[in-house]
Write a protein that holds these residues in place. Sequence first.
Motif, PDB file in Angstrom:
ATOM      1  N   SER A 135      43.374  55.775  64.677  1.00  0.00           N
ATOM      2  CA  SER A 135      43.215  54.993  65.905  1.00  0.00           C
ATOM      3  C   SER A 135      43.588  53.523  65.731  1.00  0.00           C
ATOM      4  N   TRP A 136      43.865  53.094  64.491  1.00  0.00           N
ATOM      5  CA  TRP A 136      44.213  51.691  64.266  1.00  0.00           C
ATOM      6  C   TRP A 136      45.616  51.401  64.780  1.00  0.00           C
ATOM      7  N   ALA A 137      45.897  50.133  64.938  1.00  0.00           N
ATOM      8  CA  ALA A 137      47.133  49.734  65.622  1.00  0.00           C
ATOM      9  C   ALA A 137      48.389  50.065  64.826  1.00  0.00           C
ATOM     10  N   LEU A 138      48.373  49.852  63.512  1.00  0.00           N
ATOM     11  CA  LEU A 138      49.596  50.100  62.747  1.00  0.00           C
ATOM     12  C   LEU A 138      50.023  51.567  62.777  1.00  0.00           C
ATOM     13  N   PRO A 139      49.146  52.534  62.531  1.00  0.00           N
ATOM     14  CA  PRO A 139      49.571  53.928  62.671  1.00  0.00           C
ATOM     15  C   PRO A 139      50.114  54.246  64.067  1.00  0.00           C
TER      16      PRO A 139
END
Length: 497
Positions: A135-139
Amino acid sequence: MSDRLPADAVWLGLDLGTQSARCVAVDSAGQVLAAASRPLTSHRDGNRHEQDPEQWWSALAGACREALAGIDPARVRGLALDGTSGTILLADADGTPLTPGLMYDDGRAAAQAERANKAGGYVWQALGYRSMQPSWALPKLLWLLDHERAAAGTGVRLLHQTDLVTWRLAGRQVASDASHALKTGYHLIEERWPLEELTELGVPESLLPEVVLPGTVLGTVCADAAEATGIPAGTRIVAGMTDGCAAQIGAGALAPGAWNSVLGTTLVLKGVSPHLVRDPQGVVYCHRGPGGSWLPGGASSSGAGVVSREFPGADLDALTARAAGTDGDAVAYPLVSTGGERFPFRTPDAEPFVLGAPANEAERFHAYLLGVACLERLCFDYLDLLGAPVDGPLTLTGGGARNRYWSQLRADVLGRPVRLPEQAEGAIGMAVLAATSSGASVQETAAAMVRVGAELHPDPARTARWTPVYHAFLDELVHRGWLDRAVAAHAKQRAAR
């Protein structure tokens, strides 16, 4: 009041939540002069969660126009904006969205998270969280680069949720803040993008925004934005923070060991530590705080959103009154998202459950209130295991804090006093941060503008009553394979102190 805060000034706090966009106008003494909000809608499909980015601007513009209708424009000096952590989109060179907004709990990027952790694990370990969640932005950025044809266009930009709005307010692209950039991999210690690792992942440097620390003046409101929002042209735009950090500032939780627990759709905990807190499981991460401190915390996928899901259309005041009189010991795991749990443990296949047999609707409702309180206690037990200072003052904010019985239940389950600020919302925190553009520190502005309301003390008999229920809750989480036995053992040992 700090001598550096103009007595006649008005500061605007703007908040982009999951369900609404909000604007508050606050004076230098902390009095809320006006507030307004507009609804936001989402689209969920399995582990995907999206919003239309244009809706963020239109809803926030409408809220600002309403809130400022009776405010003297000459008094408005600055604004700051918070948004949901990890929410991103791609835009073209003019700031027009090319993709939907992938929301804070969108879990589609599991494969991309593995790639990000393989390429950048050394950096993530140095920053304390060790690994990134899907759920993090980079992935999610990697997912967009893999699947969106628009990502191959000329001049494409990565924008965090707030970046779109600050671009519209200033009439040009301005820097992102380090708080929102954390989950995109920004190196908070060295204050730079880890370009070697991002290049290995196929992220072009040209895609990335400039990043500055929260509280930095980004620019001023342009004429077109002034016409759309009612915010006077020339008003200073101050770099904000994520919603959890905004609520922490709004609660005045800025001393070492202080914590703010935000009970909104999901539960978010933010505290203050003199040192970087490192988590081998990667579910706790640290923002940079004022004065060189660190702001450890975590965002759960459980919280008050379970109430609207399980009790749609119910009279919650009446249901709370009935629940307060129940004797049932049933406890429910209050998972909101379909994408699994994120904090205080990471389990992609977690699902809701109920321990015990509620006899009626009031007992079932109480089981969910109690489940949130038990999960909150586990969050603090886990933070204590990591070495984070957790024994300072605790404030409760978010929509759930407005339920007085629920707040008392949380105090009883935690076995510690809790404070309820008069204005429990992230938008207040952003007004406080906006006021730092006067030259005062965030501690000074918070001292002048944050008003503490009630303080609730735990009932020792009630704490003793709920402790065995909490232990049974821990045992069930261990039995399901979601919670490490060592964490459960530490929680039980801490309860025995």
